[in-house]
Design a protein around this motif. Sequence first.
Motif, PDB file in Angstrom:
ATOM      1  N   ASP A 327      29.631   5.464   0.322  1.00 32.69           N
ATOM      2  CA  ASP A 327      28.345   4.925   0.943  1.00 32.69           C
ATOM      3  C   ASP A 327      28.593   4.408   2.219  1.00 32.69           C
ATOM      4  O   ASP A 327      29.777   4.094   2.592  1.00 32.69           O
ATOM      5  CB  ASP A 327      27.477   4.531   0.019  1.00 32.69           C
ATOM      6  N   GLY A 328      27.779   3.957   2.862  1.00 30.27           N
ATOM      7  CA  GLY A 328      28.026   3.128   4.225  1.00 30.27           C
ATOM      8  C   GLY A 328      28.768   1.825   3.785  1.00 30.27           C
ATOM      9  O   GLY A 328      29.369   1.397   4.782  1.00 30.27           O
ATOM     10  N   ASP A 329      28.710   1.168   2.678  1.00 27.06           N
ATOM     11  CA  ASP A 329      29.314  -0.004   2.350  1.00 27.06           C
ATOM     12  C   ASP A 329      30.769   0.449   1.992  1.00 27.06           C
ATOM     13  O   ASP A 329      31.422  -0.813   1.696  1.00 27.06           O
ATOM     14  CB  ASP A 329      28.780  -0.639   1.489  1.00 27.06           C
ATOM     15  N   GLY A 330      31.242   1.552   2.146  1.00 26.01           N
ATOM     16  CA  GLY A 330      32.804   1.900   1.551  1.00 26.01           C
ATOM     17  C   GLY A 330      32.986   2.133  -0.170  1.00 26.01           C
ATOM     18  O   GLY A 330      34.019   2.246  -0.545  1.00 26.01           O
ATOM     19  N   ASN A 331      31.708   2.205  -0.714  1.00 30.33           N
ATOM     20  CA  ASN A 331      31.543   2.362  -2.225  1.00 30.33           C
ATOM     21  C   ASN A 331      31.857   3.754  -2.652  1.00 30.33           C
ATOM     22  O   ASN A 331      31.104   4.565  -1.873  1.00 30.33           O
ATOM     23  CB  ASN A 331      30.684   1.841  -2.894  1.00 30.33           C
ATOM     24  N   TYR A 332      32.667   4.246  -3.327  1.00 23.74           N
ATOM     25  CA  TYR A 332      32.711   5.463  -3.935  1.00 23.74           C
ATOM     26  C   TYR A 332      31.407   5.724  -4.518  1.00 23.74           C
ATOM     27  O   TYR A 332      30.880   5.093  -5.602  1.00 23.74           O
ATOM     28  CB  TYR A 332      33.670   5.876  -4.803  1.00 23.74           C
ATOM     29  N   LEU A 333      30.510   6.777  -4.312  1.00 25.34           N
ATOM     30  CA  LEU A 333      29.366   7.418  -4.869  1.00 25.34           C
ATOM     31  C   LEU A 333      29.676   8.040  -6.357  1.00 25.34           C
ATOM     32  O   LEU A 333      28.747   7.738  -7.102  1.00 25.34           O
ATOM     33  CB  LEU A 333      28.848   8.530  -4.043  1.00 25.34           C
ATOM     34  N   TRP A 334      30.597   8.538  -6.608  1.00 21.31           N
ATOM     35  CA  TRP A 334      31.056   8.867  -8.202  1.00 21.31           C
ATOM     36  C   TRP A 334      31.302   7.743  -8.998  1.00 21.31           C
ATOM     37  O   TRP A 334      32.011   6.734  -8.538  1.00 21.31           O
ATOM     38  CB  TRP A 334      32.227   9.774  -8.101  1.00 21.31           C
ATOM     39  N   GLN A 335      30.695   7.808 -10.118  1.00 19.23           N
ATOM     40  CA  GLN A 335      30.913   6.391 -10.877  1.00 19.23           C
ATOM     41  C   GLN A 335      31.508   7.023 -12.532  1.00 19.23           C
ATOM     42  O   GLN A 335      30.948   7.847 -13.030  1.00 19.23           O
ATOM     43  CB  GLN A 335      29.445   5.755 -11.192  1.00 19.23           C
ATOM     44  N   LYS A 336      32.612   6.284 -12.737  1.00 17.33           N
ATOM     45  CA  LYS A 336      33.373   6.682 -14.035  1.00 17.33           C
ATOM     46  C   LYS A 336      32.326   6.168 -14.956  1.00 17.33           C
ATOM     47  O   LYS A 336      31.783   5.200 -15.039  1.00 17.33           O
ATOM     48  CB  LYS A 336      34.670   5.928 -14.126  1.00 17.33           C
ATOM     49  N   ALA A 345      30.018  10.006 -17.321  1.00 20.52           N
ATOM     50  CA  ALA A 345      30.439   9.848 -15.972  1.00 20.52           C
ATOM     51  C   ALA A 345      29.069  10.565 -15.348  1.00 20.52           C
ATOM     52  O   ALA A 345      28.571  11.461 -15.770  1.00 20.52           O
ATOM     53  CB  ALA A 345      31.597  10.586 -15.626  1.00 20.52           C
ATOM     54  N   ASN A 346      28.804   9.832 -14.030  1.00 18.63           N
ATOM     55  CA  ASN A 346      27.781  10.208 -13.321  1.00 18.63           C
ATOM     56  C   ASN A 346      27.667  10.418 -11.836  1.00 18.63           C
ATOM     57  O   ASN A 346      28.663   9.826 -11.383  1.00 18.63           O
ATOM     58  CB  ASN A 346      26.200   9.488 -13.532  1.00 18.63           C
ATOM     59  N   PHE A 347      26.884  11.069 -11.102  1.00 23.90           N
ATOM     60  CA  PHE A 347      27.203  11.107  -9.766  1.00 23.90           C
ATOM     61  C   PHE A 347      25.900  10.779  -9.108  1.00 23.90           C
ATOM     62  O   PHE A 347      24.867  11.574  -9.423  1.00 23.90           O
ATOM     63  CB  PHE A 347      27.705  12.593  -9.346  1.00 23.90           C
ATOM     64  N   ASN A 348      25.868   9.773  -8.329  1.00 25.43           N
ATOM     65  CA  ASN A 348      24.435   9.184  -7.928  1.00 25.43           C
ATOM     66  C   ASN A 348      23.441   8.989  -8.963  1.00 25.43           C
ATOM     67  O   ASN A 348      22.162   9.253  -8.717  1.00 25.43           O
ATOM     68  CB  ASN A 348      23.947  10.214  -6.846  1.00 25.43           C
ATOM     69  N   GLY A 349      24.072   8.489 -10.001  1.00 22.27           N
ATOM     70  CA  GLY A 349      23.172   8.248 -11.239  1.00 22.27           C
ATOM     71  C   GLY A 349      22.605   9.521 -12.086  1.00 22.27           C
ATOM     72  O   GLY A 349      21.998   9.362 -12.876  1.00 22.27           O
ATOM     73  N   ARG A 350      23.243  10.665 -11.591  1.00 23.86           N
ATOM     74  CA  ARG A 350      22.884  11.795 -12.368  1.00 23.86           C
ATOM     75  C   ARG A 350      24.054  12.548 -13.350  1.00 23.86           C
ATOM     76  O   ARG A 350      25.144  12.200 -12.804  1.00 23.86           O
ATOM     77  CB  ARG A 350      22.359  12.870 -11.472  1.00 23.86           C
ATOM     78  N   ARG A 351      23.823  13.095 -14.319  1.00 26.83           N
ATOM     79  CA  ARG A 351      24.736  13.829 -14.943  1.00 26.83           C
ATOM     80  C   ARG A 351      25.247  14.894 -14.361  1.00 26.83           C
ATOM     81  O   ARG A 351      24.334  15.478 -13.648  1.00 26.83           O
ATOM     82  CB  ARG A 351      24.395  14.129 -16.464  1.00 26.83           C
TER      83      ARG A 351
END
Length: 423
Positions: A327-336, A345-351
Motif C-alpha cells: 500500500d502507500g505506506d509500504g505495507n504488504y497487502l497480503w496478510q498471513k 490467510a487473507n488478501f485485502n481482508g478476503r479469503r
Amino acid sequence: MLQRIKELRQRQETIAEEARERLNQINDSTDEARATELEAAHDTAMAEYDKLEKQIRREERQLEIERNAEERRARNRPTGDDVETRGAGGEEPSPEYRHVFARVICGTDISDLTAEERNVLRAGAAKFENRAQTGGSNTAGGYTVPTELHGEIIQVMKAWGPMYDEEVATVMNTAGGNPIQVPTVDDTDNEADSHAEAEALKDDGSGDVEFGQKLLNAYVFNTPFVRWSFELNSDGIVNMESFLGFLIGERLGRIANRQLTVGTGTNAPNGILTASSQGLIAAASASLKFDEIMELEHSVDPAYRTSPKVRYMFNDNTLLAIRKLKDGDGNYLWQKGDVQAGIPANFNGRRYSINQAMPDIAAGAKPMLFGDFSRYFVRKVGSPVVGVMRERFWPDMGIAGLIRFDGELGDANAVKHLKMKAA
C-alpha cells in the motif's frame, strides 16, 4: 449374499425407473437430436439392467450351491469328543477381508483360496464394494478398491482442486445421473416502493421475479491406469491400498478441478472461469496494480460480497505477484493467517483459494476471479469408482478411477474475472 442380491434388485429398480423417465421425455415436441440422445441412454440402461439380471442369477445359483454344501457338511460334521480343538482359544482366527483382498490382487487365484477365505472375500465385496465385472468368472474381471478408501480419495481430491470442495462451491450429491434443472435468479436491482396511506398496491407485473434455469448433466472422466509390478507388490509394500488411493485421488482431483474451472460447457462442465462475467481489463498485459484488484472486487454487487463463500481465486504464481504488492505506506497487502487462532490467510481482508488450473498473468489471460462462489453449483454423481485389474496386466496389476460430475454458474454477475490487456 442375500443382502447382495437385494442390492442388485434395488439397482435394477432404479435403472428401470430412470429409463422410464427418459422415455417419458420423448414426445411430439422433442427435437430429433434430443430424442436420439434419450433413446440411446435408455438402451444403455436396459443393457445394464440385463447385465444385472445375469449377475443376480449367478449369485442365486452360487447361493443354492453353497447352501447344499453346508447342509452336506452339517450332516457329516463330527460332534462331541470327535471335535478337534485348534489353538489355545479353540478356534483359528478368521481371515480379514483386507488380507484376502490383497492376496487376490497380488496374483492368488480365487480357486486357490480356502473356502473360508472365499466366503470372507464374497461377504466383503457385498459390504464394501461396487463390483464391475466382465461376463464370466471373478478372475476375468476385477475387484474394486474397498469403499473405506473413498473418504481418503475425496480428501485428496479437495486438496488438489478447490472447485471440488463443498467449502468453496455449492455441492449437490445425486445417486443417479439424470439431467437436473437448477433455477437461477438475479434480483439485486429490485427493491420495494414507498407506500402512501390507503394506496392500492401495484399489480402490474413490475414486481415479478424473472427465473432462469441451468442444466446439470453427469459427465464421466477417468484416470489412466496406474500399473505396478508383481515383484513390487510381493516385496512388502506397506498399505498399498492407501498409497494407490492417494495417487488416484490426485489424478481425479486434477481432472475435476480443471474441468470445473476452465471447462468449455460443451460435453463438459461450464467452468467457473468460462462462465464468469468480466469485471475489468487491466491496464498492462503482464502486471497487476492494487487499484485494479479493488476495481474487480467492487465490480461485484455488494449483495454478493457479503456471502460467507465470497473469495478471490488465482494460481500460486499470481499469489506470489500480489504478495509483493504494497500500500502507500509500504505495507504488504497480503496478510498471513494464524493457524492456532483458526484465522485463515487473507488478501485485502478476503479469503482466497489457490487454484492451479487458473492461468498465469499474461497478455489476454484471466488470472483472477472474485465473487460469491456459492452461486457455482457442482453436481457429484455417486462416489468415485476405483477398480483394480489383474488379468489385463498379468502378472502385474493396474488401478484406475472414474468420476461423474458437472458444474454451472447459476448467476454470472455473482463471480467476475479480471482480464489482462491483450498484447
